[in-house]
Design an enzyme around this catalytic site. Structure first.
Site, PDB file in Angstrom:
ATOM      1  CB  CYS A  51     -11.460 -12.156   7.980  1.00 32.39           C
ATOM      2  SG  CYS A  51      -9.692 -11.791   7.890  1.00 32.39           S
ATOM      3  CG  ASN A  76      -2.316  -1.569   2.118  1.00 30.00           C
ATOM      4  OD1 ASN A  76      -3.522  -1.419   1.921  1.00 30.00           O
ATOM      5  ND2 ASN A  76      -1.755  -1.392   3.309  1.00 30.00           N
ATOM      6  CG  ASN A 159       0.646  -0.933  13.239  1.00 29.98           C
ATOM      7  OD1 ASN A 159       1.631  -0.593  13.873  1.00 29.98           O
ATOM      8  ND2 ASN A 159       0.220  -0.288  12.164  1.00 29.98           N
ATOM      9  CB  SER A 167      -8.410  -2.048  10.937  1.00 27.74           C
ATOM     10  OG  SER A 167      -7.498  -2.223   9.878  1.00 27.74           O
ATOM     11  CG  HIS A 170      -6.101 -13.164   9.331  1.00 23.34           C
ATOM     12  ND1 HIS A 170      -6.958 -14.073   8.751  1.00 23.34           N
ATOM     13  CD2 HIS A 170      -4.853 -13.639   9.089  1.00 23.34           C
ATOM     14  CE1 HIS A 170      -6.261 -15.037   8.181  1.00 23.34           C
ATOM     15  NE2 HIS A 170      -4.975 -14.789   8.367  1.00 23.34           N
ATOM     16  CG  HIS A 172      -2.043  -8.003   8.824  1.00 20.29           C
ATOM     17  ND1 HIS A 172      -3.053  -8.006   9.771  1.00 20.29           N
ATOM     18  CD2 HIS A 172      -1.905  -6.701   8.457  1.00 20.29           C
ATOM     19  CE1 HIS A 172      -3.505  -6.774   9.961  1.00 20.29           C
ATOM     20  NE2 HIS A 172      -2.822  -5.952   9.174  1.00 20.29           N
ATOM     21  CD  GLU A 188      17.368   2.814  14.751  1.00 15.36           C
ATOM     22  OE1 GLU A 188      17.785   1.899  14.011  1.00 15.36           O
ATOM     23  OE2 GLU A 188      16.506   2.637  15.621  1.00 15.36           O
ATOM     24  CG  HIS A 288      15.020   0.172  12.416  1.00 19.97           C
ATOM     25  ND1 HIS A 288      14.879   0.837  13.596  1.00 19.97           N
ATOM     26  CD2 HIS A 288      14.009   0.623  11.623  1.00 19.97           C
ATOM     27  CE1 HIS A 288      13.831   1.656  13.534  1.00 19.97           C
ATOM     28  NE2 HIS A 288      13.282   1.533  12.346  1.00 19.97           N
ATOM     29  CG  HIS A 305      18.240  -2.840  15.603  1.00 26.39           C
ATOM     30  ND1 HIS A 305      19.092  -2.272  14.677  1.00 26.39           N
ATOM     31  CD2 HIS A 305      17.333  -1.876  15.897  1.00 26.39           C
ATOM     32  CE1 HIS A 305      18.730  -1.027  14.435  1.00 26.39           C
ATOM     33  NE2 HIS A 305      17.661  -0.760  15.162  1.00 26.39           N
ATOM     34  CE  LYS A 320       3.987   7.541  29.353  1.00 32.35           C
ATOM     35  NZ  LYS A 320       3.932   8.565  30.404  1.00 32.35           N
ATOM     36  CG  PHE A 321      -2.836   7.647  27.325  1.00 33.68           C
ATOM     37  CD1 PHE A 321      -3.644   7.689  26.200  1.00 33.68           C
ATOM     38  CD2 PHE A 321      -3.254   6.897  28.412  1.00 33.68           C
ATOM     39  CE1 PHE A 321      -4.844   7.012  26.168  1.00 33.68           C
ATOM     40  CE2 PHE A 321      -4.456   6.214  28.387  1.00 33.68           C
ATOM     41  CZ  PHE A 321      -5.254   6.272  27.265  1.00 33.68           C
ATOM     42  CB  VAL A 323      -0.920  12.477  25.629  1.00 29.69           C
ATOM     43  CG1 VAL A 323      -1.774  11.435  24.900  1.00 29.69           C
ATOM     44  CG2 VAL A 323      -0.784  12.097  27.111  1.00 29.69           C
ATOM     45  CD  GLU A 326       4.151  11.613  27.992  1.00 25.41           C
ATOM     46  OE1 GLU A 326       3.318  12.511  27.738  1.00 25.41           O
ATOM     47  OE2 GLU A 326       4.208  11.053  29.095  1.00 25.41           O
TER      48      GLU A 326
HETATM   49  O1  G1P Z   1      -0.667  13.456  34.524  1.00 22.65           O
HETATM   50  P1  G1P Z   1      -1.886  12.767  33.974  1.00 22.65           P
HETATM   51  O2  G1P Z   1      -2.868  13.681  33.333  1.00 22.65           O
HETATM   52  O3  G1P Z   1      -2.534  11.850  34.973  1.00 22.65           O
HETATM   53  O4  G1P Z   1      -1.301  11.805  32.831  1.00 22.65           O
HETATM   54  C1  G1P Z   1      -1.368  12.059  31.449  1.00 22.65           C
HETATM   55  O5  G1P Z   1      -0.449  13.057  31.025  1.00 22.65           O
HETATM   56  C2  G1P Z   1       0.935  12.780  31.229  1.00 22.65           C
HETATM   57  C3  G1P Z   1       1.745  13.889  30.592  1.00 22.65           C
HETATM   58  O6  G1P Z   1       1.525  13.999  29.210  1.00 22.65           O
HETATM   59  C4  G1P Z   1       1.333  11.416  30.668  1.00 22.65           C
HETATM   60  O7  G1P Z   1       2.638  11.106  31.090  1.00 22.65           O
HETATM   61  C5  G1P Z   1       0.375  10.308  31.087  1.00 22.65           C
HETATM   62  O8  G1P Z   1       0.699   9.119  30.392  1.00 22.65           O
HETATM   63  C6  G1P Z   1      -1.057  10.738  30.779  1.00 22.65           C
HETATM   64  O9  G1P Z   1      -1.973   9.739  31.178  1.00 22.65           O
HETATM   65  O1  G1P Z   2      -2.557   0.284   7.220  1.00 27.71           O
HETATM   66  P1  G1P Z   2      -3.490   0.036   8.372  1.00 27.71           P
HETATM   67  O2  G1P Z   2      -3.105  -1.177   9.189  1.00 27.71           O
HETATM   68  O3  G1P Z   2      -4.916   0.006   7.971  1.00 27.71           O
HETATM   69  O4  G1P Z   2      -3.294   1.309   9.311  1.00 27.71           O
HETATM   70  C1  G1P Z   2      -2.556   1.366  10.493  1.00 27.71           C
HETATM   71  O5  G1P Z   2      -1.157   1.388  10.250  1.00 27.71           O
HETATM   72  C2  G1P Z   2      -0.651   2.500   9.518  1.00 27.71           C
HETATM   73  C3  G1P Z   2       0.853   2.419   9.481  1.00 27.71           C
HETATM   74  O6  G1P Z   2       1.440   2.451  10.773  1.00 27.71           O
HETATM   75  C4  G1P Z   2      -1.109   3.834  10.132  1.00 27.71           C
HETATM   76  O7  G1P Z   2      -0.784   4.869   9.222  1.00 27.71           O
HETATM   77  C5  G1P Z   2      -2.616   3.859  10.388  1.00 27.71           C
HETATM   78  O8  G1P Z   2      -2.953   5.024  11.099  1.00 27.71           O
HETATM   79  C6  G1P Z   2      -2.994   2.621  11.214  1.00 27.71           C
HETATM   80  O9  G1P Z   2      -4.377   2.600  11.463  1.00 27.71           O
END
Ligand code: G1P
Ligand code: G1P
Lengths: 357, 357
Positions: A51, A76, A159, A167, A170, A172, A188, A288, A305, A320-321, A323, A326
């Site tokens: 590590c 970093n 993260n 990644s 450990h 951090h 904000e 923030h 906060h 939850k995606f 995608v 969203e």
């Molecule tokens: O409707 P789906 O394909 O099952 O769901 C996917 O697309 C949606 C719309 O972007 C998202 O809200 C869901 O989180 C995602 O899993």
């Molecule tokens: O810097 P790390 O931890 O390697 O990287 C992670 O955090 C960063 C900041 O949110 C992002 O840009 C990277 O995509 C993510 O993998």
């Protein structure tokens, strides 16, 4: 809350960020056959020779970590922003291409802060005392960059978990300082200032009062802090943790007791999160606060906060995606913030991992 | 482009969305030890008896799919918005809680559109003729909801691949219609209108001219469309596909030829994407166009375009995470849009899967 909102699709407004979120309470019954995350194992060693964050180990840049005893801060090795680089002034002409292809240089510095020498300890595993040292480290860094660099903002964030792009398990966090105020704190700040001008009070102070009165979205509370699933939460179990005193930055925490209360609320939330699905709960978290430098009004309008943004929705493996809809239309959530808060509030503050041992 | 931007960290402005993106060109050398996606297999059957989108199969709601021959549209069994629900009027009082806890009801309807009866055909595998039928289906749906529902906007989008939250590899998109204009198209519309008022021309028409002149970010082009990695791209290989004629919605495509050109650019981009890392390239994609109903100015300010937002960064298994800093401070990218465009432009338009067979 008007109980019809438990059943109908609706949007809620986030006055802090200034945007709307689509809420679909009836959609939780959807079957899931898509990607599943791997639940996090419990079996990390206390020290991992491979590590790059463990004490005494070599990092990929070649540097060697000291034999640190509590926290450890370093620059970093793959910083997203640099201190030393050429200046950049974009051409300020009136033609369409300089209007549409705008850029500005950014200088800054990126830090990594290890929370503990132990490879296998997350915030939820740490004592109030150990978390207090982390908070002191954040304070020292804030003070240091405020005094010794020209930068305008410091974003402290963590993260946690592979699904949040982390990644290395450990524990951090990171702190990116930049010559500009980034988009989110800027948005904000804009809304905090507008609210103050219009209502002659602080948006987050007022919101605190409302949440303490309604008692519908409270996750945890102590003398210093209130944690809620905010009215406008976007992530399934998102929480907003608000300082009860209207402090502007983390340097305004007064004495050991204030730091301890801060440490305690962090401990409670991260423990409840882990207990929810009995897994090391992934999230992105960030603080923030007031810019390192700015106008008096910018300073005064702030209210410390932090946001926890965790992706898991239904279990340790189903998230939850955020995608298509969203990203291209509007943030969307399934369970209501009230449902999420009730579940989190009911959870124990004893970490499931310790009970199992 | 000023070549210093290849080396220094900087921010770029997105005039369409109205936000800034942090660019860190020097950060691509970062080693990756975090989560890896599973590369998508090539070995799906043409018909899968367990798939709820294949012709003749039963869906989880109980309905049976017809024996469809090209596209198939149905109402989502787990829609995020509903048509029939109680009205909701939030209390419009002057107190802090109605100020801070704002909500509004949302009605709408969610559709799923299967692109093809074949379980194993993505857009990249389909012929121009087959993709043209998909476009005709989008047009028919747009016309239908515009004429027969009271809704204000239709968001057509595709989530492709497990890492973009897609739970079924049988190629399909979705269309969510809502009683309100969602955040993203609303923000774009706002900026398009402002630009028009100020410069008396169309932002995307002007941007087209700039990109065709500069030739630094072009991925593909035909008589009807230009595909670029936009100056302000956020995702590593994000593309913006702009109609060369300033049409307001997809109903304004004229005749078969226009539809074919649209189909061709979709085919070229999705094929290049798949060829980049020789995998079924995941993305979210969506069309932005004029609201179903709105003012004349809202209609006039539009310019049909679509966004491809693909997460992969370095290989079929390593994606860019939009996490801590991105969520809490500001969108951040590593490779520049110019580097991404050069790689995509150089790629063949023959699908690697067919070459291998
Ligand atoms: O409707 P789906 O394909 O099952 O769901 C996917 O697309 C949606 C719309 O972007 C998202 O809200 C869901 O989180 C995602 O899993
Ligand atoms: O810097 P790390 O931890 O390697 O990287 C992670 O955090 C960063 C900041 O949110 C992002 O840009 C990277 O995509 C993510 O993998």
């Amino acid at each position: 809350m008007d109980s019809v909102l438990d059943d109908i699709s609706h949007r809620r407004y986030n006055p802090l960020r200034g945007n709307w979120i689509l809420v679909s309470p009836h959609r939780t019954k959807r079957p899931w056959r898509g990607q599943e995350e791997s639940p996090s194992g419990n079996t990390l060693p206390e020290y991992d020779p491979g590590c790059y964050l463990c004490p005494r180990n070599k990092r990929s840049g070649g540097a060697q970590n000291p034999d640190y005893q509590d926290t450890f801060t370093f620059v970093n090795d793959f910083s997203a922003v640099k201190e030393d680089q050429d200046d950049y002034e974009s051409a300020k002409s009136e033609d369409k291409s300089s209007l549409l292809l705008q850029a500005e240089g950014v200088k800054g510095k990126c830090y990594v802060i290890c929370f503990s020498p132990a490879h296998n300890k997350t915030l939820a595993d740490m004592s109030i005392k150990e978390i207090s040292v982390v908070i002191n480290t954040w304070q020292n860094l804030y003070r240091d960059v405020q005094q010794n660099t020209p930068f305008r903002y410091i974003q402290i964030f963590e993260n946690k978990g592979e699904s949040m792009g982390c990644s290395n398990p450990h524990a951090h966090c990171q702190a990116w300082t930049t010559s500009h105020l980034p988009e989110e704190p800027a948005a904000e700040l804009h809304n905090l200032i507008e609210y103050r001008r219009k209502h002659n009070s602080c948006l987050l102070c007022d919101y605190l009062v409302v949440e303490l009165e309604k008692k519908e979205r409270i996750v945890a509370e102590n003398d210093g802090w209130l944690a809620v699933c905010p009215w406008w939460a976007f992530w399934p179990f998102e929480t907003l943790v608000i300082s009860k005193r209207c402090i502007k930055n983390i340097l305004e925490l007064e004495g050991e007791r204030d730091v301890e209360l801060f440490a305690e609320i962090i401990s409670v939330i991260t423990t409840k999160y882990d207990n929810l699905f009995e897994t090391k709960f992934p999230y992105s978290m960030g603080i923030h606060q007031a810019p390192l430098r700015g106008t008096d009004e910018e300073h005064a309008a702030n209210h410390v906060h932090f946001h926890f943004l965790p992706p898991l929705l239904r279990s340790a493996t189903v998230k939850k995606f955020q995608v298509g809809y969203e990203l291209l239309a509007e943030p969307q959530r399934d369970i209501t913030p009230e449902q999420a808060a009730r579940r989190l509030q009911a959870l124990s503050t004893d970490l499931y991992r310790n009970r199992l041992e």
